[in-house]
Motif scaffolding. Structure first.
Motif, short mmCIF file in Angstrom:
data_model
loop_
_atom_site.label_atom_id
_atom_site.label_comp_id
_atom_site.label_asym_id
_atom_site.label_seq_id
_atom_site.Cartn_x
_atom_site.Cartn_y
_atom_site.Cartn_z
N MET A 154 0.66 -1.54 0.36
CA MET A 154 0.36 0.03 0.32
C MET A 154 0.84 1.66 -0.02
N ILE A 155 2.08 1.54 -0.91
CA ILE A 155 2.59 2.30 -0.57
C ILE A 155 2.67 2.91 -2.14
N ARG A 156 2.84 3.90 -2.76
CA ARG A 156 2.91 4.36 -4.31
C ARG A 156 4.19 3.68 -4.98
N ARG A 157 4.23 3.44 -5.87
CA ARG A 157 6.08 2.48 -6.29
C ARG A 157 6.51 4.02 -6.63
N SER A 158 5.62 5.53 -6.98
CA SER A 158 7.04 6.65 -6.98
C SER A 158 7.29 7.19 -5.81
N ASN A 159 6.32 6.94 -4.87
CA ASN A 159 6.53 7.07 -3.02
C ASN A 159 8.39 6.44 -2.73
N LEU A 160 8.01 5.11 -3.02
CA LEU A 160 9.09 3.44 -2.62
C LEU A 160 10.14 3.98 -2.05
N TRP A 161 10.70 4.65 -2.72
CA TRP A 161 12.10 4.64 -2.66
C TRP A 161 12.74 6.11 -1.40
N GLU A 162 11.57 6.66 -1.87
CA GLU A 162 11.49 7.96 -0.53
C GLU A 162 11.44 7.16 0.77
N PHE A 163 10.38 6.45 1.15
CA PHE A 163 9.99 5.70 1.83
C PHE A 163 11.06 4.45 2.49
N ALA A 164 11.60 4.12 2.12
CA ALA A 164 12.63 3.28 1.94
C ALA A 164 13.57 4.29 2.77
N GLU A 165 14.12 5.47 2.43
CA GLU A 165 14.87 6.41 2.84
C GLU A 165 14.88 7.02 4.29
N LEU A 166 13.35 7.27 4.03
CA LEU A 166 13.30 7.61 5.93
C LEU A 166 13.18 6.60 6.81
N PHE A 167 12.26 5.04 6.15
CA PHE A 167 12.98 3.80 7.54
C PHE A 167 14.09 3.66 7.52
N GLU A 168 15.42 3.77 6.68
CA GLU A 168 16.28 3.60 6.67
C GLU A 168 17.40 4.60 7.47
N THR A 169 16.54 6.00 7.34
CA THR A 169 17.43 7.20 8.31
C THR A 169 16.31 7.08 10.20
N PHE A 170 15.86 6.40 9.83
CA PHE A 170 15.27 6.34 11.42
C PHE A 170 16.06 5.15 11.83
N TYR A 171 15.91 3.97 11.53
CA TYR A 171 16.66 3.42 12.28
C TYR A 171 18.49 4.02 12.38
N LYS A 172 18.47 4.57 11.44
CA LYS A 172 20.13 5.23 11.94
C LYS A 172 19.59 5.88 12.96
N LEU A 173 19.28 6.82 13.17
CA LEU A 173 19.35 8.15 14.03
C LEU A 173 19.26 7.34 15.45
N ARG A 174 17.50 6.39 15.61
CA ARG A 174 17.81 6.04 16.41
C ARG A 174 19.04 5.45 17.20
N ASP A 175 19.98 4.69 17.08
CA ASP A 175 21.08 4.08 17.22
C ASP A 175 21.77 4.79 17.84
N ILE A 176 21.93 6.38 16.96
CA ILE A 176 23.12 7.03 17.24
C ILE A 176 22.78 7.99 18.11
N ALA A 177 20.88 8.12 18.57
CA ALA A 177 20.28 8.13 19.94
C ALA A 177 20.97 7.26 21.34
N GLU A 178 20.43 6.06 20.62
CA GLU A 178 21.66 5.75 21.81
C GLU A 178 23.27 5.81 21.87
N VAL A 179 23.65 5.64 21.35
CA VAL A 179 24.47 5.68 21.35
C VAL A 179 24.91 7.05 22.08
N TYR A 180 24.88 8.23 22.04
CA TYR A 180 24.78 9.60 22.51
C TYR A 180 24.56 9.77 23.89
#
Length: 212
Positions: A79-105
């Motif tokens: 249920m994600i438009r294919r034209s938005n899917l790269w952005e959706f994946a980018e946002l989720f990957e960034t969420f995971y990385k930032l969550r980990d960074i916040a934990e280290v900080y």
């Protein structure tokens, strides 16, 4: 902003929902939880798939980026438009990385043992900025994309109906009016390869016009 559980797609005949972000244990954001009453897993787990090869009697491992992993898992039920899917994946990957960074900080290390650079690493101001400013903005944009995708099935059916009536002009005008791109139609089982090519060609011939 309060978010709700949303249907993300269908896998093995079961509806799979994405749970909303939650502030867990008073110090980190939980998000990316998928499932229903029968199963529970994580969206980042879609990048790593293990299957058992009965013929070879071995477990086989495949790795994907999140874009391909979502398509592999949900197919055209996603249920994600294919034209938005790269952005959706980018946002989720960034969420995971930032969550980990916040934990280290926050901890001053990676929690194996005491880090000798702990005092240099700890940055409470950055933890606050990540958790209170950046991640909420990421959630908002993820749900913006999800909301756009909620009408996808209806829109695809309408495109198919108009095209099957033999009116390519109305088909493409509907796409313009509803911000649908040919990419959103790609690999949809409801649309044949030849029909997709016709729509794709007519769309791009007219996309710079205000109307058809």
């Amino acid at each position: 902003m309060e978010y709700k559980k949303v249907l993300l797609g269908i896998h093995d005949g079961e509806k799979i929902y994405l749970s909303p972000p939650s502030w867990d244990c008073g110090w980190y954001w939980g998000f990316g939880y998928l499932g229903n009453k029968n199963c529970h897993y994580h969206i980042d787990g879609l990048k790593e798939v293990e299957t058992y090869n009965l013929e070879k009697k071995v477990w086989e491992h495949e790795s994907y980026n999140l874009y391909d992993g979502l398509i592999k898992h949900f197919g055209d039920s996603l249920m994600i438009r294919r034209s938005n899917l790269w952005e959706f994946a980018e946002l989720f990957e960034t969420f995971y990385k930032l969550r980990d960074i916040a934990e280290v900080y926050n901890r001053g290390g990676s929690h194996y043992t005491t880090n000798p650079c702990k005092d240099l690493i700890i940055n409470k101001d950055e933890v606050k900025r990540i958790n209170e400013v950046i991640l909420p903005a990421i959630f908002e944009n993820i749900y913006r994309i999800i909301e756009l995708g909620q009408s996808l099935d209806k829109d695809i059916k309408e495109v198919v109906r108009l095209f099957n009536e033999g009116d390519t002009t109305k088909t493409v005008q509907y796409m313009f009016d509803n911000h649908i791109t040919p990419e959103d139609l790609k690999d949809q089982k409801k649309i044949s390869y030849n029909d997709y090519n016709v729509i794709h060609k007519y769309y791009h011939e007219n996309k710079n016009k205000k109307g058809i």
